[in-house]
Scaffold this motif. Sequence first.
Motif, short mmCIF file in Angstrom:
data_model
loop_
_atom_site.label_atom_id
_atom_site.label_comp_id
_atom_site.label_asym_id
_atom_site.label_seq_id
_atom_site.Cartn_x
_atom_site.Cartn_y
_atom_site.Cartn_z
N ILE A 108 43.47 38.30 44.45
CA ILE A 108 43.84 39.48 45.24
C ILE A 108 42.59 40.26 45.62
CG2 ILE A 108 45.06 41.68 45.17
CD1 ILE A 108 47.05 40.30 43.23
N VAL A 109 42.47 40.59 46.91
CA VAL A 109 41.37 41.40 47.41
C VAL A 109 41.71 42.89 47.34
CG1 VAL A 109 40.01 41.96 49.47
CG2 VAL A 109 40.48 39.57 48.88
N GLY A 110 42.95 43.25 47.64
CA GLY A 110 43.35 44.65 47.60
C GLY A 110 44.63 44.88 48.38
N GLY A 111 44.92 46.17 48.63
CA GLY A 111 46.10 46.53 49.40
C GLY A 111 46.70 47.85 48.96
N GLN A 112 47.92 48.12 49.44
CA GLN A 112 48.63 49.34 49.04
C GLN A 112 50.11 49.20 49.34
OE1 GLN A 112 46.35 49.69 51.77
NE2 GLN A 112 47.96 49.66 53.33
N LEU A 113 50.92 49.99 48.63
CA LEU A 113 52.36 50.09 48.87
C LEU A 113 52.63 51.11 49.96
CD1 LEU A 113 53.36 50.23 45.12
CD2 LEU A 113 54.07 48.40 46.66
N PHE A 114 53.83 51.06 50.56
CA PHE A 114 54.23 52.09 51.51
C PHE A 114 55.74 52.30 51.43
CE2 PHE A 114 53.97 48.08 53.92
CZ PHE A 114 55.24 47.99 54.48
N LEU A 115 56.15 53.52 51.77
CA LEU A 115 57.57 53.91 51.81
C LEU A 115 57.75 54.82 53.01
CD1 LEU A 115 60.35 53.78 50.34
CD2 LEU A 115 59.71 55.91 49.21
N THR A 116 58.44 54.33 54.04
CA THR A 116 58.56 55.04 55.31
C THR A 116 60.01 55.35 55.60
OG1 THR A 116 56.63 53.83 56.15
CG2 THR A 116 58.01 54.95 57.77
N GLU A 117 60.28 56.59 56.00
CA GLU A 117 61.66 57.00 56.29
C GLU A 117 62.13 56.41 57.62
OE1 GLU A 117 64.37 61.06 56.32
OE2 GLU A 117 62.25 61.19 56.86
#
Length: 623
Positions: free
Chosen positions: A23-32
């Motif tokens: 794994i190089v990286g990343g992020q979670l997201f939560l969008t309405e």
Amino acid sequence: MKNRLILSFVLLLCMIEARATHIVGGQLFLTENKNSYYNYNIGLTLYFDALNGNPGAEDNQVVVYVFRKRDNASIGFVEIPKIERKSVSYTNQLCVISSTETIQITYATDIFLDASDFSDPEGYYIVWDRCCRNGTITNIKSPGDAGSLFYLEFSAIVQNGTAFHNSSPKFPDIEGDYACVNSPFLFNFGGTDPDGDSLSYRLVTPLQGFSTKDRPGIQAIGSSNYPKLTWIDGITNDNIIPGSKPLTVDYKTGMLSLTAGNLGLYVFAVQVDEFRNGIKIGTLIRDFQLRVVDCPKMDKPEILFKEKGKSTFYSSNQIVTIGKDDPNCFEVMVTDPSINELLQVSGRAIDQTQNYFSILPAQYRTTVANDTMRFQVCLDACFVTDDNRPIRIELIVQDESCPVPLTDTLVIYIRREGSENIPPVVTTSLSTSSLSYELSSSEGIIFEVTAIDPDTSSITLNAKGRGFDLADVGMLFGSKSGIGQLSSQFSWNPDCRIMNGDTSQTFTVDFITQDKACLAASDTTSVVLKLSDNSGKAVIDLPNVITPNGDGKNDCLIFDEISEGSCNDLFKDITIFNRWGKQVYYSKNKNQNWCPNAISAGYYFYVVQYTQKSFKGGLTVLK
């Protein structure tokens, strides 16, 4: 596939068999998702090492887990499918190196979050726990055994009984750039917030989680203190990538900057906090790695300007004055030590909505060492100075250096003379700006409006009611546009419908002219229209004797002097009866007189009816 958040915990045995991922990286997201039953979109942006990673380790779906922050209690999990896979691009494709190739993988799905399950005031968090990272990472211990835990906090979706709308920040695709050792490097790691909330950035130690090389994909565990990566000796959050300028992040913009001192592959994390009205409402941790390589030495270009007639080059904070009859173009020079280097020049007017200048030519390729490029900055007619304040223009030159272009910037203050604009003037044919009008008048209100521009510029002439629309109350005025001088007529025949039961009303109309010069100027004349409701007479003054004998004197009962009444008590009709009460005349028109040629002499009486009261009187007809 759309889901409800699964409110139970199931051991996902299939994930335990998964292999290490690099794994190089990343992020979670939560969008309405507004106005949708599936009210949120949840997902993960993952960066994967395409050179060292095992393709079989790419998950077709990921499982993220949700916990309550107050007590780390499990709320449930969501299975999220892979929806996109693409290669990470470079700022300059000519700068691609063989040691770095990254894949961006996006997992996302729509879900339904029930307000009853997400109302805790301390909020909630989402995690994804997965091993392992690249084994060649320089700044952590045992990198090949280190896991990755992605983390996102969000607020309750119902607060104080009211729905709380929020989405996590959005980030542009990361470009697969690398840094050159001992060279300055900038890397945009910032994002934007869909709700307009403010974002704050800081470097933190990346999270490791509980996954291991032997158990790379595990069921996540709720925690207030997840394990972190272990830095090698000498590395802290203050020098994650050491050098003459260690890695830093701008807390407002998320821009990363550094001048690395050693080659290597460095992992780092940035915590992004989201604030609304000064209160933190969310947090996420973005995880990534940056490679520092040995690059050919590159020299940056330099941009220079020398005012006409001066022997020294321009320095900051000087003001360049361009006279009324001076040329509209001036020359700027760019030099670069490199041979066969493409130089590109761009510019903008700082604190201005438009630039109003052009650059020619906009690019140039050097042919010899320290070649000089000369280009023209030309001001157009609308590059004008307001209130004698100089305009700042920023000129930027960039080259083809790898991994990102090297640049030089020159800010010039320019005051341009002879750009004054005389405002247009608007007047009316009225002697004053206030006009009184009784509704009993039959003439109506009519006057002329004229706009004149001394500069003979193109101008407009419009009218606007204060707090009302002209057409709604029956006012007529034609907007005009043209050059130099314009005229238009205002007319209005107000009636009782606009009085709203009052005996007086005031309407203010603004007549506005504006020119279309670069320094747009305008003028306004206001006319106050005072309306009054005419009052009916308390007594009807009609004669008590008429003599309809054809001599042309006193032959008829004349009604035209009867008052129209007021808006609340209007004239309705007039009726005449003989002495026995029989109706001999009736009319709703008070301008139609009664001439009783065909009836006998005698005593008659009349009734004048208004909407709220009536008047009676006697009349003798003599023949």
